[in-house]
Motif scaffolding. Structure first.
Motif, PDB file in Angstrom:
ATOM      1  N   THR A  24     -47.556 -24.513 -17.494  1.00  0.00           N
ATOM      2  CA  THR A  24     -48.572 -24.547 -16.431  1.00  0.00           C
ATOM      3  C   THR A  24     -47.879 -24.466 -15.067  1.00  0.00           C
ATOM      4  O   THR A  24     -48.325 -25.088 -14.105  1.00  0.00           O
ATOM      5  CB  THR A  24     -49.402 -25.841 -16.522  1.00  0.00           C
ATOM      6  N   GLN A  25     -46.818 -23.700 -14.975  1.00  0.00           N
ATOM      7  CA  GLN A  25     -45.970 -23.725 -13.780  1.00  0.00           C
ATOM      8  C   GLN A  25     -46.544 -23.014 -12.565  1.00  0.00           C
ATOM      9  O   GLN A  25     -46.025 -23.155 -11.462  1.00  0.00           O
ATOM     10  CB  GLN A  25     -44.600 -23.126 -14.118  1.00  0.00           C
ATOM     11  N   GLY A  26     -47.564 -22.206 -12.745  1.00  0.00           N
ATOM     12  CA  GLY A  26     -48.215 -21.588 -11.591  1.00  0.00           C
ATOM     13  C   GLY A  26     -47.269 -20.743 -10.760  1.00  0.00           C
ATOM     14  O   GLY A  26     -46.556 -19.884 -11.279  1.00  0.00           O
ATOM     15  N   LEU A  27     -47.256 -20.990  -9.455  1.00  0.00           N
ATOM     16  CA  LEU A  27     -46.496 -20.151  -8.535  1.00  0.00           C
ATOM     17  C   LEU A  27     -44.992 -20.181  -8.770  1.00  0.00           C
ATOM     18  O   LEU A  27     -44.277 -19.301  -8.286  1.00  0.00           O
ATOM     19  CB  LEU A  27     -46.808 -20.551  -7.087  1.00  0.00           C
ATOM     20  N   TYR A  28     -44.502 -21.164  -9.504  1.00  0.00           N
ATOM     21  CA  TYR A  28     -43.082 -21.177  -9.844  1.00  0.00           C
ATOM     22  C   TYR A  28     -42.707 -19.978 -10.725  1.00  0.00           C
ATOM     23  O   TYR A  28     -41.522 -19.647 -10.865  1.00  0.00           O
ATOM     24  CB  TYR A  28     -42.704 -22.475 -10.550  1.00  0.00           C
ATOM     25  N   LEU A  29     -43.711 -19.333 -11.318  1.00  0.00           N
ATOM     26  CA  LEU A  29     -43.446 -18.172 -12.170  1.00  0.00           C
ATOM     27  C   LEU A  29     -43.320 -16.878 -11.368  1.00  0.00           C
ATOM     28  O   LEU A  29     -42.897 -15.852 -11.915  1.00  0.00           O
ATOM     29  CB  LEU A  29     -44.573 -18.011 -13.203  1.00  0.00           C
ATOM     30  N   LEU A  30     -43.678 -16.913 -10.093  1.00  0.00           N
ATOM     31  CA  LEU A  30     -43.699 -15.690  -9.284  1.00  0.00           C
ATOM     32  C   LEU A  30     -42.369 -14.939  -9.299  1.00  0.00           C
ATOM     33  O   LEU A  30     -42.365 -13.712  -9.483  1.00  0.00           O
ATOM     34  CB  LEU A  30     -44.128 -16.019  -7.854  1.00  0.00           C
ATOM     35  N   PRO A  31     -41.222 -15.592  -9.101  1.00  0.00           N
ATOM     36  CA  PRO A  31     -39.955 -14.833  -9.114  1.00  0.00           C
ATOM     37  C   PRO A  31     -39.715 -14.085 -10.417  1.00  0.00           C
ATOM     38  O   PRO A  31     -39.096 -13.014 -10.415  1.00  0.00           O
ATOM     39  CB  PRO A  31     -38.891 -15.917  -8.886  1.00  0.00           C
ATOM     40  N   HIS A  32     -40.195 -14.627 -11.521  1.00  0.00           N
ATOM     41  CA  HIS A  32     -40.003 -13.970 -12.818  1.00  0.00           C
ATOM     42  C   HIS A  32     -40.881 -12.722 -12.929  1.00  0.00           C
ATOM     43  O   HIS A  32     -40.458 -11.717 -13.504  1.00  0.00           O
ATOM     44  CB  HIS A  32     -40.297 -14.947 -13.947  1.00  0.00           C
ATOM     45  N   LEU A  33     -42.093 -12.791 -12.382  1.00  0.00           N
ATOM     46  CA  LEU A  33     -42.958 -11.611 -12.390  1.00  0.00           C
ATOM     47  C   LEU A  33     -42.403 -10.518 -11.482  1.00  0.00           C
ATOM     48  O   LEU A  33     -42.481  -9.325 -11.801  1.00  0.00           O
ATOM     49  CB  LEU A  33     -44.371 -11.981 -11.930  1.00  0.00           C
ATOM     50  N   GLU A  34     -41.829 -10.929 -10.362  1.00  0.00           N
ATOM     51  CA  GLU A  34     -41.336  -9.956  -9.382  1.00  0.00           C
ATOM     52  C   GLU A  34     -40.205  -9.100  -9.933  1.00  0.00           C
ATOM     53  O   GLU A  34     -39.999  -7.976  -9.484  1.00  0.00           O
ATOM     54  CB  GLU A  34     -40.860 -10.680  -8.122  1.00  0.00           C
ATOM     55  N   THR A  35     -39.473  -9.627 -10.898  1.00  0.00           N
ATOM     56  CA  THR A  35     -38.323  -8.889 -11.442  1.00  0.00           C
ATOM     57  C   THR A  35     -38.660  -8.179 -12.753  1.00  0.00           C
ATOM     58  O   THR A  35     -37.770  -7.570 -13.364  1.00  0.00           O
ATOM     59  CB  THR A  35     -37.130  -9.824 -11.671  1.00  0.00           C
ATOM     60  N   ALA A  36     -39.919  -8.239 -13.188  1.00  0.00           N
ATOM     61  CA  ALA A  36     -40.311  -7.612 -14.454  1.00  0.00           C
ATOM     62  C   ALA A  36     -41.011  -6.276 -14.199  1.00  0.00           C
ATOM     63  O   ALA A  36     -41.790  -6.140 -13.248  1.00  0.00           O
ATOM     64  CB  ALA A  36     -41.236  -8.543 -15.242  1.00  0.00           C
ATOM     65  N   ASP A  37     -40.729  -5.308 -15.068  1.00  0.00           N
ATOM     66  CA  ASP A  37     -41.463  -4.035 -15.043  1.00  0.00           C
ATOM     67  C   ASP A  37     -42.703  -4.109 -15.913  1.00  0.00           C
ATOM     68  O   ASP A  37     -43.704  -3.440 -15.652  1.00  0.00           O
ATOM     69  CB  ASP A  37     -40.566  -2.895 -15.558  1.00  0.00           C
ATOM     70  N   VAL A  38     -42.620  -4.921 -16.958  1.00  0.00           N
ATOM     71  CA  VAL A  38     -43.724  -5.082 -17.906  1.00  0.00           C
ATOM     72  C   VAL A  38     -43.943  -6.573 -18.129  1.00  0.00           C
ATOM     73  O   VAL A  38     -42.993  -7.324 -18.354  1.00  0.00           O
ATOM     74  CB  VAL A  38     -43.403  -4.405 -19.263  1.00  0.00           C
ATOM     75  N   LEU A  39     -45.198  -6.995 -18.059  1.00  0.00           N
ATOM     76  CA  LEU A  39     -45.564  -8.390 -18.312  1.00  0.00           C
ATOM     77  C   LEU A  39     -46.508  -8.449 -19.505  1.00  0.00           C
ATOM     78  O   LEU A  39     -47.555  -7.792 -19.502  1.00  0.00           O
ATOM     79  CB  LEU A  39     -46.253  -8.992 -17.089  1.00  0.00           C
ATOM     80  N   ILE A  40     -46.132  -9.219 -20.514  1.00  0.00           N
ATOM     81  CA  ILE A  40     -47.012  -9.482 -21.658  1.00  0.00           C
ATOM     82  C   ILE A  40     -47.347 -10.963 -21.628  1.00  0.00           C
ATOM     83  O   ILE A  40     -46.467 -11.810 -21.812  1.00  0.00           O
ATOM     84  CB  ILE A  40     -46.342  -9.102 -22.993  1.00  0.00           C
ATOM     85  N   VAL A  41     -48.602 -11.281 -21.342  1.00  0.00           N
ATOM     86  CA  VAL A  41     -49.063 -12.665 -21.261  1.00  0.00           C
ATOM     87  C   VAL A  41     -49.717 -13.050 -22.575  1.00  0.00           C
ATOM     88  O   VAL A  41     -50.549 -12.302 -23.104  1.00  0.00           O
ATOM     89  CB  VAL A  41     -50.082 -12.847 -20.108  1.00  0.00           C
ATOM     90  N   VAL A  42     -49.358 -14.218 -23.094  1.00  0.00           N
ATOM     91  CA  VAL A  42     -49.968 -14.744 -24.320  1.00  0.00           C
ATOM     92  C   VAL A  42     -50.651 -16.052 -23.948  1.00  0.00           C
ATOM     93  O   VAL A  42     -50.029 -16.951 -23.377  1.00  0.00           O
ATOM     94  CB  VAL A  42     -48.916 -14.982 -25.419  1.00  0.00           C
ATOM     95  N   ASP A  43     -51.955 -16.167 -24.263  1.00  0.00           N
ATOM     96  CA  ASP A  43     -52.704 -17.317 -23.766  1.00  0.00           C
ATOM     97  C   ASP A  43     -53.924 -17.566 -24.647  1.00  0.00           C
ATOM     98  O   ASP A  43     -54.356 -16.696 -25.411  1.00  0.00           O
ATOM     99  CB  ASP A  43     -53.155 -17.035 -22.321  1.00  0.00           C
ATOM    100  N   ALA A  44     -54.482 -18.770 -24.508  1.00  0.00           N
ATOM    101  CA  ALA A  44     -55.794 -19.075 -25.079  1.00  0.00           C
ATOM    102  C   ALA A  44     -56.826 -18.667 -24.037  1.00  0.00           C
ATOM    103  O   ALA A  44     -56.770 -19.115 -22.893  1.00  0.00           O
ATOM    104  CB  ALA A  44     -55.907 -20.563 -25.390  1.00  0.00           C
ATOM    105  N   ILE A  45     -57.756 -17.800 -24.427  1.00  0.00           N
ATOM    106  CA  ILE A  45     -58.741 -17.257 -23.497  1.00  0.00           C
ATOM    107  C   ILE A  45     -60.135 -17.492 -24.049  1.00  0.00           C
ATOM    108  O   ILE A  45     -60.410 -17.169 -25.213  1.00  0.00           O
ATOM    109  CB  ILE A  45     -58.542 -15.735 -23.292  1.00  0.00           C
TER     110      ILE A  45
END
Length: 203
Positions: free
Chosen positions: A47-68
């Motif tokens: 549940t890290q929220g904005l702490y994840l931003l640097p990791h997204l910024e360096t990714a070309d592809v994001l695969i999110v796995v979640d309960a929706i």
């Protein structure tokens, strides 16, 4: 085989609230059983929220796995791509972690640093208000098939083949891995699972 893309497979959710932990537990299982080339990162985003931003910024592809919460039968899995990902993450928020991750995506977009490809693999939860609870049987049964679905996405869309892991990988502290967490859970009599009944208006 490397794809030339930096791929982040991100499990998000709160393992303290039953099926809310599905994304985290699925990525944990993926990391335990399968090894990937260096351009694929598996991460417990919790549940890290904005702490994840640097990791997204360096990714070309994001695969999110979640309960929706799609409003579908528990255990139903759906996959969404690109522009549909922010929409489904924000359509029916179940907890603060989804609000937080919406902010992460919005910030990345505003900065022009959002991954070029986004994929959401989500499963409909059954129970969310069981504090300290593990995955329900219905949702737990979807962990292995979802691992297979993620592997298929990586293989078919990005040319990445997973290899069976020969040594255990750690994505979380040993005490909060699924087996340790769920087997060590106190009984309902020993630990309140839904909150103080006086606060909830049940007394």
């Amino acid at each position: 085989m490397a794809s030339g893309n930096r791929i982040l497979v991100l499990g998000i959710g709160n393992i303290l609230w039953a099926d809310e932990g599905f994304g985290v537990r699925t990525v944990e299982r993926l990391a335990e059983d399968w090894a990937f080339p260096p351009d694929v990162t598996l991460m417990d985003g919790g549940t890290q929220g904005l702490y994840l931003l640097p990791h997204l910024e360096t990714a070309d592809v994001l695969i999110v796995v979640d309960a929706i919460d799609y409003g579908l039968p528990p255990g139903t899995r759906r996959v969404f791509r690109d522009d549909d990902v922010p929409a489904f993450l924000g359509a029916k928020k179940m907890s603060l972690h989804q609000t937080g991750f919406q902010e992460v995506l919005a910030s990345a977009m505003l900065l022009g640093r959002c991954p070029g490809r986004m994929i959401l693999v989500g499963v409909q939860p059954e129970v969310l208000d069981d504090y300290g609870g593990g995955l329900t049987a219905t949702v737990a049964a979807e962990v292995a098939p979802t691992v297979d679905a993620i592997r298929a996405i990586l293989r078919d869309e990005f040319g990445i083949e997973a290899q069976p892991r020969r040594a255990a990988a750690e994505t979380a502290a040993p005490a909060i891995t699924r087996d340790a967490y769920e087997s060590g859970r106190p009984s309902a009599e020993e630990a309140c699972r839904i909150g103080d009944p006086r606060v909830l208006g049940l007394a």
